[in-house]
Design an enzyme around this catalytic site. Structure first.
Site, PDB file in Angstrom:
ATOM      1  N   GLU A 287       0.765  -1.092   0.094  1.00 19.82           N
ATOM      2  CA  GLU A 287       0.020   0.108   0.089  1.00 19.82           C
ATOM      3  C   GLU A 287       1.070   1.196  -0.021  1.00 19.82           C
ATOM      4  O   GLU A 287       0.550   2.362  -0.292  1.00 19.82           O
ATOM      5  CB  GLU A 287      -0.877  -0.217   1.301  1.00 19.82           C
ATOM      6  CG  GLU A 287      -2.262   0.857   0.914  1.00 19.82           C
ATOM      7  CD  GLU A 287      -3.218   0.485   2.182  1.00 19.82           C
ATOM      8  OE1 GLU A 287      -4.366   0.132   1.695  1.00 19.82           O
ATOM      9  OE2 GLU A 287      -2.938   0.742   3.331  1.00 19.82           O
ATOM     10  N   HIS A 308       7.914 -26.891  -0.726  1.00 18.88           N
ATOM     11  CA  HIS A 308       7.316 -28.141  -1.379  1.00 18.88           C
ATOM     12  C   HIS A 308       6.218 -27.750  -2.398  1.00 18.88           C
ATOM     13  O   HIS A 308       5.610 -28.480  -3.172  1.00 18.88           O
ATOM     14  CB  HIS A 308       6.723 -29.060  -0.558  1.00 18.88           C
ATOM     15  CG  HIS A 308       7.837 -29.377   0.291  1.00 18.88           C
ATOM     16  ND1 HIS A 308       8.477 -30.824  -0.048  1.00 18.88           N
ATOM     17  CD2 HIS A 308       8.215 -29.214   1.497  1.00 18.88           C
ATOM     18  CE1 HIS A 308       9.325 -30.867   0.963  1.00 18.88           C
ATOM     19  NE2 HIS A 308       9.294 -30.113   1.878  1.00 18.88           N
ATOM     20  N   LYS A 422     -13.553   0.930  -4.412  1.00 17.90           N
ATOM     21  CA  LYS A 422     -14.650   1.411  -3.450  1.00 17.90           C
ATOM     22  C   LYS A 422     -15.796   2.472  -4.196  1.00 17.90           C
ATOM     23  O   LYS A 422     -16.907   2.099  -4.023  1.00 17.90           O
ATOM     24  CB  LYS A 422     -14.109   2.520  -2.275  1.00 17.90           C
ATOM     25  CG  LYS A 422     -13.432   1.642  -1.325  1.00 17.90           C
ATOM     26  CD  LYS A 422     -13.027   2.550  -0.284  1.00 17.90           C
ATOM     27  CE  LYS A 422     -12.012   1.866   0.515  1.00 17.90           C
ATOM     28  NZ  LYS A 422     -11.562   2.829   1.873  1.00 17.90           N
TER      29      LYS A 422
END
Length: 441
Positions: A287, A308, A422
């Site tokens: 951010e 793995h 948003k």
């Protein structure tokens, strides 16, 4: 000499010491920018001096004891920086399986919600909370952020139905703006106890404020030690000299690697207790740096588990990534491999060795393999996992992130891109003021 050890010897075949040293003047410049609060985002540098109000800390401890005495669960409602730091601390320092066999008066289980919109998760949570005593800590600067706002509506109604409105109000603790916002207004109206989110500290930098300190205190973490660790880091990392400041060394090396097209950084840890700390780190750097078409992509690997799976890509995949390894020198517990006469698994060569020792060898072996495979590596060794270390490493990464953002020539303290989704969501859901002209026709 600093409390933790930072090593970059495994980077020097990719970037030279001379190149690192060449950043000294720029580092000194941005050090002054940070400490004089004169650059982009200057109003959000309150964390630099590790402020802590003694009266507020005392009140946090009193509330924490109350929650411990009257609740089996503390429900923490928040998103992003409003929950990641506390989650990181509690997972790092708490008893992983402490909720098993819990008795009244013990440390409550801390459950997080409000960081997603899963109906299944919240329905299941409502079901189990019917059988236990619950308190809520809702964390939001405004009180209008969608995800935690919805969650608080749901669980506030649940608490009021379970206990009645008057008792529910005694079980709701609000961490919000000191004077304004929807959540502050509601808290005053309902009589909720409130704690303050400082105006000059952004969410992802806020774990050592009441945002993180209240859930941490409820979980039994020594918050005074966490503050002390951060303050020691602030002192250790207050020098503008690159050769003496490991946070700035980390930032400069990241920048040099980025300039060489190493555009993905993997924070690798070797202890599951560091998993959520890694998530906090992802938000801090993602951010802070990911803007203006720039930035290193922050990723996480939980080793040896991911050796793995992701290990194959790290070893042999595209060479655009570098790695920062987070390790712990001294573990709290020791488990030793015992002898097995049959030795069907062929592991008797490990008899008498501790898991700590084997884990360190695994990390050394993977480090060598990855460097040999063309992956630059840095290592951060933590002395141990305790509250002091948590405060120290949090400050280390925050200071490094501030310098790293400025070296990248972005504002490390805003997040304009977060608003894009948003705006779209508000329009699609028909929020007043966000409905498109097309829909109005």
């Amino acid at each position: 000499m600093t409390y933790l050890n930072f090593s970059f010897e495994h980077v020097l075949r990719f970037v030279s010491q001379k190149a690192i040293n060449s950043y000294e003047p720029l580092v000194r410049h941005y050090h002054d920018v940070i400490h004089t609060r004169s650059g982009p985002g200057k109003n959000f540098l309150g964390w630099v001096d590790v402020p802590a109000d003694d009266a507020e800390l005392s009140r946090i401890k009193v509330v924490a004891e109350k929650v411990k005495n009257d609740s089996d669960v503390l429900l923490v409602i928040g998103v992003g920086g409003s929950y990641l730091g506390a989650h990181a601390a509690i997972e790092m320092l708490g008893d992983t399986f402490g909720y098993l066999g819990r008795k009244k008066g013990d440390i409550p289980e801390i459950i997080f919600t409000g960081h997603h919109l899963s109906a299944t998760y919240n329905k299941e949570l409502l079901r189990v909370l019917k059988e236990v005593d619950v308190s809520i800590n809702v964390i939001s600067k405004s009180g209008t952020t969608t995800e935690p706002g919805i969650a608080f509506r749901i669980f506030r109604a649940f608490l009021e139905e379970k206990y009645g409105e008057e008792e529910a109000a005694k079980r709701i603790y609000v961490t919000t703006d000191k004077s304004e916002g929807a959540l502050k207004t509601l808290a005053v109206e309902k009589g909720y106890e409130t704690f303050v989110i400082p105006d000059d500290i952004g969410g992802r930098y806020s774990v050592l404020t009441p945002v993180g300190l209240l859930p941490m205190a409820v979980s039994g973490i020594d918050i005074d030690a966490a503050i002390a660790g951060a303050r020691q880091a602030a002192e250790d990392l207050a020098t503008p000299a690159l050769e003496d400041n490991i946070a700035y060394q980390y930032a400069v090396i990241r920048q040099l690697l980025y300039e060489k097209n190493y555009t993905t950084e993997i924070l690798s840890n070797y202890d599951p207790k560091l998993r959520y700390f890694s998530d906090w780190w992802v938000q801090l750097f993602g951010e802070s740096e990911g803007k203006d078409g720039k930035g290193i992509f922050p990723a996480v690997a939980n080793f040896p588990t991911d050796l793995h799976s992701l290990g194959q890509y790290i070893q042999d995949g595209r060479r655009q990534l570098f790695q920062t390894i987070l390790r712990v020198d001294e573990e709290a517990e020791t488990v030793v491999v015992e002898n097995d006469e049959a030795n069907l698994d062929g592991l008797n060569y490990l008899v008498g060795k501790s898991l700590n020792e084997i884990n360190r060898v695994a990390s050394d072996a993977a480090l060598k393999a990855h460097v040999d495979g063309g992956v630059p590596n840095m290592v951060v060794d933590l002395p141990r996992l305790d509250a002091y270390t948590f405060g120290y490493i949090v400050y280390f990464f925050k200071k490094a992130c501030a310098m790293s953002g400025y070296l990248l020539e972005v504002n490390p303290f805003d997040q304009p891109g977060v608003e894009a989704y948003k705006t779209n969501m508000f329009e699609m859901l028909g929020k007043p003021g966000y409905v498109s002209e097309e829909k109005l026709r």
